[in-house]
Scaffold this active site. Sequence first.
Site, mmCIF file in Angstrom:
data_model
loop_
_atom_site.group_PDB
_atom_site.id
_atom_site.type_symbol
_atom_site.label_atom_id
_atom_site.label_comp_id
_atom_site.label_asym_id
_atom_site.label_seq_id
_atom_site.Cartn_x
_atom_site.Cartn_y
_atom_site.Cartn_z
ATOM 1 C CG HIS A 158 -8.801 -12.792 9.810
ATOM 2 N ND1 HIS A 158 -7.742 -12.347 10.550
ATOM 3 C CD2 HIS A 158 -8.285 -13.611 8.864
ATOM 4 C CE1 HIS A 158 -6.623 -12.872 10.074
ATOM 5 N NE2 HIS A 158 -6.923 -13.628 9.048
ATOM 6 C CE1 TYR A 213 -6.952 -5.742 15.963
ATOM 7 C CE2 TYR A 213 -6.065 -3.521 16.146
ATOM 8 C CZ TYR A 213 -6.743 -4.487 15.422
ATOM 9 O OH TYR A 213 -7.219 -4.187 14.174
ATOM 10 N N PRO A 261 -5.136 4.362 12.751
ATOM 11 C CG PRO A 261 -3.030 3.502 12.258
ATOM 12 C CD PRO A 261 -3.715 4.748 12.697
ATOM 13 C CE LYS A 267 -14.662 0.329 11.612
ATOM 14 N NZ LYS A 267 -14.086 -0.920 11.067
ATOM 15 C CE1 TYR A 303 -10.571 -4.309 14.530
ATOM 16 C CE2 TYR A 303 -11.564 -6.103 13.264
ATOM 17 C CZ TYR A 303 -10.446 -5.393 13.673
ATOM 18 O OH TYR A 303 -9.215 -5.770 13.216
HETATM 19 P P1 FAD Z 1 -5.185 7.876 -0.566
HETATM 20 O O1 FAD Z 1 -4.987 6.414 -0.518
HETATM 21 O O2 FAD Z 1 -4.290 8.750 0.228
HETATM 22 O O3 FAD Z 1 -5.099 8.296 -2.098
HETATM 23 C C1 FAD Z 1 -4.977 9.639 -2.511
HETATM 24 C C2 FAD Z 1 -4.289 9.668 -3.861
HETATM 25 O O4 FAD Z 1 -4.249 11.015 -4.322
HETATM 26 C C3 FAD Z 1 -2.851 9.189 -3.808
HETATM 27 O O5 FAD Z 1 -2.614 8.241 -4.807
HETATM 28 C C4 FAD Z 1 -2.023 10.458 -3.995
HETATM 29 O O6 FAD Z 1 -0.795 10.188 -4.641
HETATM 30 C C5 FAD Z 1 -2.960 11.287 -4.847
HETATM 31 N N1 FAD Z 1 -2.726 12.732 -4.750
HETATM 32 C C6 FAD Z 1 -2.419 13.458 -3.657
HETATM 33 N N2 FAD Z 1 -2.288 14.757 -3.954
HETATM 34 C C7 FAD Z 1 -2.551 14.872 -5.279
HETATM 35 C C8 FAD Z 1 -2.575 15.962 -6.189
HETATM 36 N N3 FAD Z 1 -2.304 17.187 -5.768
HETATM 37 N N4 FAD Z 1 -2.870 15.708 -7.473
HETATM 38 C C9 FAD Z 1 -3.151 14.453 -7.906
HETATM 39 N N5 FAD Z 1 -3.124 13.373 -7.093
HETATM 40 C C10 FAD Z 1 -2.844 13.565 -5.800
HETATM 41 N N6 FAD Z 1 -5.670 2.606 7.167
HETATM 42 C C11 FAD Z 1 -5.940 1.494 7.822
HETATM 43 O O7 FAD Z 1 -7.132 1.157 7.977
HETATM 44 N N7 FAD Z 1 -4.900 0.711 8.311
HETATM 45 C C12 FAD Z 1 -3.584 1.041 8.123
HETATM 46 O O8 FAD Z 1 -2.681 0.341 8.554
HETATM 47 C C13 FAD Z 1 -3.282 2.218 7.432
HETATM 48 N N8 FAD Z 1 -1.993 2.607 7.218
HETATM 49 C C14 FAD Z 1 -1.752 3.773 6.533
HETATM 50 C C15 FAD Z 1 -0.436 4.185 6.285
HETATM 51 C C16 FAD Z 1 -0.176 5.393 5.601
HETATM 52 C C17 FAD Z 1 1.249 5.833 5.358
HETATM 53 C C18 FAD Z 1 -1.248 6.178 5.144
HETATM 54 C C19 FAD Z 1 -1.003 7.490 4.416
HETATM 55 C C20 FAD Z 1 -2.559 5.753 5.374
HETATM 56 C C21 FAD Z 1 -2.814 4.558 6.059
HETATM 57 N N9 FAD Z 1 -4.130 4.093 6.292
HETATM 58 C C22 FAD Z 1 -4.382 2.974 6.966
HETATM 59 C C23 FAD Z 1 -5.265 4.794 5.802
HETATM 60 C C24 FAD Z 1 -5.753 4.219 4.487
HETATM 61 O O9 FAD Z 1 -4.674 3.743 3.753
HETATM 62 C C25 FAD Z 1 -6.499 5.346 3.822
HETATM 63 O O10 FAD Z 1 -7.657 5.602 4.593
HETATM 64 C C26 FAD Z 1 -6.877 5.073 2.373
HETATM 65 O O11 FAD Z 1 -5.720 4.996 1.589
HETATM 66 C C27 FAD Z 1 -7.773 6.209 1.878
HETATM 67 O O12 FAD Z 1 -7.891 6.156 0.502
HETATM 68 P P2 FAD Z 1 -8.031 7.454 -0.362
HETATM 69 O O13 FAD Z 1 -8.135 6.960 -1.765
HETATM 70 O O14 FAD Z 1 -9.113 8.295 0.187
HETATM 71 O O15 FAD Z 1 -6.686 8.270 -0.150
HETATM 72 C C1 PHB Z 2 -2.803 -3.813 8.776
HETATM 73 O O1 PHB Z 2 -2.777 -5.032 8.507
HETATM 74 O O2 PHB Z 2 -2.072 -3.003 8.185
HETATM 75 C C2 PHB Z 2 -3.702 -3.324 9.844
HETATM 76 C C3 PHB Z 2 -4.641 -4.186 10.380
HETATM 77 C C4 PHB Z 2 -5.476 -3.737 11.399
HETATM 78 C C5 PHB Z 2 -5.358 -2.445 11.851
HETATM 79 C C6 PHB Z 2 -4.429 -1.581 11.296
HETATM 80 C C7 PHB Z 2 -3.588 -2.027 10.291
HETATM 81 O O3 PHB Z 2 -6.157 -2.028 12.857
#
Ligand code: FAD
Ligand code: PHB
Length: 397
Positions: free
Chosen positions: A80, A208, A300, A304, A391
Amino acid sequence: MSRRGHSMRSTKVAIVGAGPSGLLLSQLLGREGIDSVVLEKESREHVQERIRAGLLEWTTVELLREAGVGARMMREGLVHEGFDVAFANGHRRIDLKGLTGKSMLVYGQNELQKDLAAARCDDAGAVLWEARDVTLEDFDTRAPRVSYTHEGTRSELRCEFLAGCDGYHGVSRSSVPRERLAQYERVYPFGWLGLLADVPPPHEELVYANHERGFALCSMRSRGRSRYYLQCPLEDTVEEWPDSRFWGELRLRLPESYARQLLTGPSLEKSIVPLRSLVTEPMQFGRLFLVGDAAHIVPPTGAKGLNLAAADVWVLSRALVEFYRKGSATLLEEYSARALSRVWKATRFSWWFTLLMHRFSADPFTQRLQSAELEYLASSDAASRTLAENYVGLSFD
Ligand code: FAD
Ligand code: PHB
């Protein structure tokens, strides 16, 4: 060494959590010959089916390629070069490529999870799924330990370093005594209601939308699969939002030109997430390093969260590689400061873009300021460039 009902193992880096942070860190270390074990509380299927982020900065794309997990992403991801900001029934395109020279890649986080898990699971025992009751001990010493229950057996993992990659609700951040960390937090007074459907998006780029009824976002996972979000009250439940209500509300919040193009279909997934900013300082405690959502959360709006997690992993993996190759702990000691400098910039940007795009208050003064800023953004290349630069992601120092 093992006793009945108790087993012990050792590794160089114990990683808690198999989200994108944990698996990517393990993968990068593995390519450098550094042994690690990932402990994940959920099943592999659960982790791979969670619908979360969808947009990768180019720096993240490059890192994933460097990690050897980029082949499917490069084939199936959508490049994109811009996105639309819609308001007052019109829209302005932010030309990311033209303004910054950089693009973004649309590729679902769950697809990335599949690619990372497939790569790590080639290495037998590198990931323990469904590892329950994880506890972190002795991370202020040179010999940290992690205890966990796996397949009914309480076990111990001895390690040299611990990476807390277990997200916002994980055990790592909460294992640190409260007086050793500072937490800076903002909770926003609304949530995002997300819907996934197998329908083509109304526009080939993301839209957006700022609307008096609340924010809306048209995103996608592929040309035939759309992801939509609506700003909603925090107390709303998914049950209060049948598909027909969602589609009707989305149509009202989009400019007419896009509302006319909107195709609807049955939802594959629907969920509500609260919006929050959180930064934990520092991100290192002895030999425990917090990574990704375990250390910081952004709303979100700026896309980022996942990209910040990847940036932390990059900084930490380089520091560990330097330690194991050259015996130098300099980069490890700099981890927190380096990561936080980027985290605060992304926190500022996500907060600003959230404020600009959402309906916060009924106060007419606030609303007129917001309209003025949107008009300024639409008429000024300098303002558009500032948005675009943040962005696509600020460069690493
Ligand atoms: P996570 O992806 O949260 O991974 C952490 C892992 O640790 C998980 O698999 C969990 O099961 C595991 N865990 C937790 N506790 C324990 C424990 N006690 N013992 C062992 N394992 C454990 N970001 C965007 O940019 N756009 C979005 O649209 C967006 N939507 C999101 C929707 C949701 C519901 C959530 C929660 C986050 C969203 N995010 C979004 C943020 C993005 O997904 C996160 O920034 C990203 O997943 C971060 O990755 P991570 O590996 O640091 O953490
Ligand atoms: C998504 O596709 O889930 C998405 C894209 C852009 C955003 C947030 C979420 O800013």
